[in-house]
Design an enzyme around this catalytic site. Structure first.
Site, PDB file in Angstrom:
ATOM      1  N   HIS A 268      -6.692 -27.514  13.740  1.00 32.33           N
ATOM      2  CA  HIS A 268      -7.962 -26.586  13.739  1.00 32.33           C
ATOM      3  C   HIS A 268      -9.337 -25.890  14.341  1.00 32.33           C
ATOM      4  O   HIS A 268     -10.342 -26.828  14.641  1.00 32.33           O
ATOM      5  CB  HIS A 268      -8.253 -27.594  11.910  1.00 32.33           C
ATOM      6  CG  HIS A 268      -7.490 -27.830  10.940  1.00 32.33           C
ATOM      7  ND1 HIS A 268      -7.279 -26.833  10.278  1.00 32.33           N
ATOM      8  CD2 HIS A 268      -6.411 -28.363  10.641  1.00 32.33           C
ATOM      9  CE1 HIS A 268      -5.691 -27.784   9.611  1.00 32.33           C
ATOM     10  NE2 HIS A 268      -5.465 -27.865   9.866  1.00 32.33           N
TER      11      HIS A 268
ATOM     12  N   CYS B 286      -1.566 -25.470  12.395  1.00 26.29           N
ATOM     13  CA  CYS B 286      -1.354 -26.348  11.320  1.00 26.29           C
ATOM     14  C   CYS B 286       0.087 -26.612  10.469  1.00 26.29           C
ATOM     15  O   CYS B 286       0.509 -26.009  11.426  1.00 26.29           O
ATOM     16  CB  CYS B 286      -2.876 -27.367   9.681  1.00 26.29           C
ATOM     17  SG  CYS B 286      -2.424 -28.475   9.602  1.00 26.29           S
TER      18      CYS B 286
ATOM     19  N   GLU C 263     -10.219 -23.418  13.855  1.00 20.84           N
ATOM     20  CA  GLU C 263     -11.796 -22.981  12.201  1.00 20.84           C
ATOM     21  C   GLU C 263     -12.439 -24.073  11.723  1.00 20.84           C
ATOM     22  O   GLU C 263     -13.598 -23.973  11.814  1.00 20.84           O
ATOM     23  CB  GLU C 263     -11.468 -22.559  11.713  1.00 20.84           C
ATOM     24  CG  GLU C 263     -10.880 -23.595  10.696  1.00 20.84           C
ATOM     25  CD  GLU C 263      -8.964 -24.047  10.813  1.00 20.84           C
ATOM     26  OE1 GLU C 263      -8.720 -23.723  11.712  1.00 20.84           O
ATOM     27  OE2 GLU C 263      -8.719 -24.423   9.806  1.00 20.84           O
TER      28      GLU C 263
END
Lengths: 192, 250
Positions: free
Chosen positions: A174, A77, A176
């Site tokens: 992202h 990001c 994650e």
């Protein structure tokens, strides 16, 4: 074979740590230059405003360290955006690793670009990931596509969703927070 | 293509889900972590946790719950309920929440929105607005729709975005619990007024209601609780249905 997440006070780093734990990897959170230099893999996160984040990097000397790293480095990001030449957010000079600039979405669409969008990816980061898989993004600025682009996404216009150059990698999305495909991408990174 | 998001909402008290849930296969239907994991596996795009606890002690329980959820799921989630300061938000984000939603505290002290946006970024600040129509005007209400305020929905929405809200969560108290569909006319007007994503909330009863709120209400995301908790609508079936009706979904 340690994994380090650079902890410089910019953003939600717990989520990345937890995502790695789900893959069976324990990551170290640190801003210590020696620990970062010794790591097998380095993750460079970032959420928030670019100039503030850059000031934090400069005050801890990380701005000079990161471009000299030789192991695989993944910017996520804002982390990826700060690895570019320059970002329009706060008119901030970046680390100059990726040869492109970051600009604000100039569109009648909603800003931030928020949610799950399809990414056309190629190369080692996207191994085992079907074309046009969905990833989670939330951002108001984007990196312009250039020769380093290995993942492309479209929101009004096409932009760089993933970049790669030598040992440096970056994702605007992202991983994650991107379900199974995000986990696969992190796994691919750790296997480099 | 950016997809429309489906967001189950979980009400939390003292670290436990409060509304009865009908997941027979869950070992512990009151465990928010287990329920969250189930929704993530089924294809929910995001989750919202709404904390209805009050005391300080219970807030600590919430922080722990947030951490447990963040550890377990790999999709984004928002935490709301009783958040009134930069410190409150810091604790939740540090424990792994992706966004926070503020409601009454923002109406009482609108400067809070800017303080949070400056500190944490607009992308993680959701302003939740509960409103219902009084004499043909949408009036903002507090305390779950019980207390009317002086503020009108559209003015407040615009102001909240100007002050730094990155997303709006609009609940129509007129539609909430009715299962008659979302407040699509008001949602559509909101979407023209502000340039941030809007989450539609209140009124979900059928899969067609979701189609309508995306197609007619121009919502970016749709939130619902009981239709998911009681298995009246399953998320995979809903996603297929939306796809058949040309709504882009993941």
């Amino acid at each position: 074979m340690s994994v380090v997440i650079i902890d410089y006070g910019a953003g939600n780093i717990q989520s990345i740590k937890f995502a790695l734990e789900r893959l069976g990897t324990t990551a170290v959170l640190t801003n210590n230059a020696n620990v970062i230099r010794e790591a097998a893999h380095v993750i460079f996160p970032g959420v928030g405003e670019a100039s503030t984040a850059m000031e934090k990097l400069i005050s801890s000397g990380l701005d000079t360290l990161i471009p000299t790293l030789t192991q695989p480095v993944l910017g996520i990001c804002l982390g990826m955006q700060l690895m570019c030449n320059r970002t329009a957010e706060g008119n901030t000079k970046g680390l100059g690793i990726f040869d492109t600039d970051v600009v604000r979405f100039d569109t009648n669409l909603n800003v931030p670009h928020m949610g799950w969008n399809t990414v056309e990816g190629a190369g080692v980061l996207f191994g085992g990931i079907p074309q046009n898989s969905h990833f989670y993004l939330v951002h108001s600025y984007y990196a312009k596509s250039n020769g380093n682009t290995v993942g492309s996404c479209t929101y009004g216009i096409p932009f760089a969703a993933a970049l790669a150059k030598n040992n440096f990698y970056g994702t605007q999305f992202h991983p994650e927070k991107s379900g199974e495909m995000g986990a696969q991408l992190l796994k691919n990174f750790l296997a480099i | 293509m950016l997809t429309k998001r489906i967001i189950p909402c979980l009400d939390i008290k003292d670290g436990r889900t409060v509304k009865g849930v009908n997941f027979v296969s869950l070992r512990d239907a009151g465990d928010p972590v287990e329920l969250a994991s189930r929704y993530a596996e089924e294809g929910a795009d995001e989750l919202v946790f709404l904390d209805i606890s009050a005391s300080e002690e219970k807030r600590k329980t919430l922080a722990k719950m947030v951490r447990d959820v963040a550890r377990a799921i790999d999709i984004p989630f928002t935490v709301g309920g009783g958040i009134s300061s930069v410190e409150d938000v810091g604790v939740l984000l540090d424990n792994g929440a992706d966004k926070v939603s503020i409601n009454s505290s923002a109406v009482r002290r609108p400067e809070l929105i800017r303080e949070l946006a400056q500190r944490f970024g607009t992308q993680c600040i959701v302003v939740a607005i509960d409103a219902k129509q009084l004499n043909g005007e949408w009036i903002v209400h507090l305390v779950g729709g019980k207390v009317p305020t002086e503020r009108r929905l559209f003015e407040w929405a615009k102001e909240a975005v100007e002050r730094g809200a990155g997303e709006l969560l609009f609940t129509s108290m007129d539609h909430d619990g009715t299962k008659q569909g979302f407040a699509n006319t008001a949602l559509n007007e909101l979407s023209k007024l502000v340039q941030v994503p809007i989450i539609a909330s209140g009124g979900a009863g059928t899969m067609n209601h979701f189609v309508d709120t995306f197609a007619l209400g121009n919502a970016d995301a749709a939130l619902a609780a009981s239709v998911f908790h009681f298995k009246e609508i399953s998320i995979p079936t809903l996603k297929t249905y939306l796809q058949q009706h040309k709504i882009p979904v993941r």
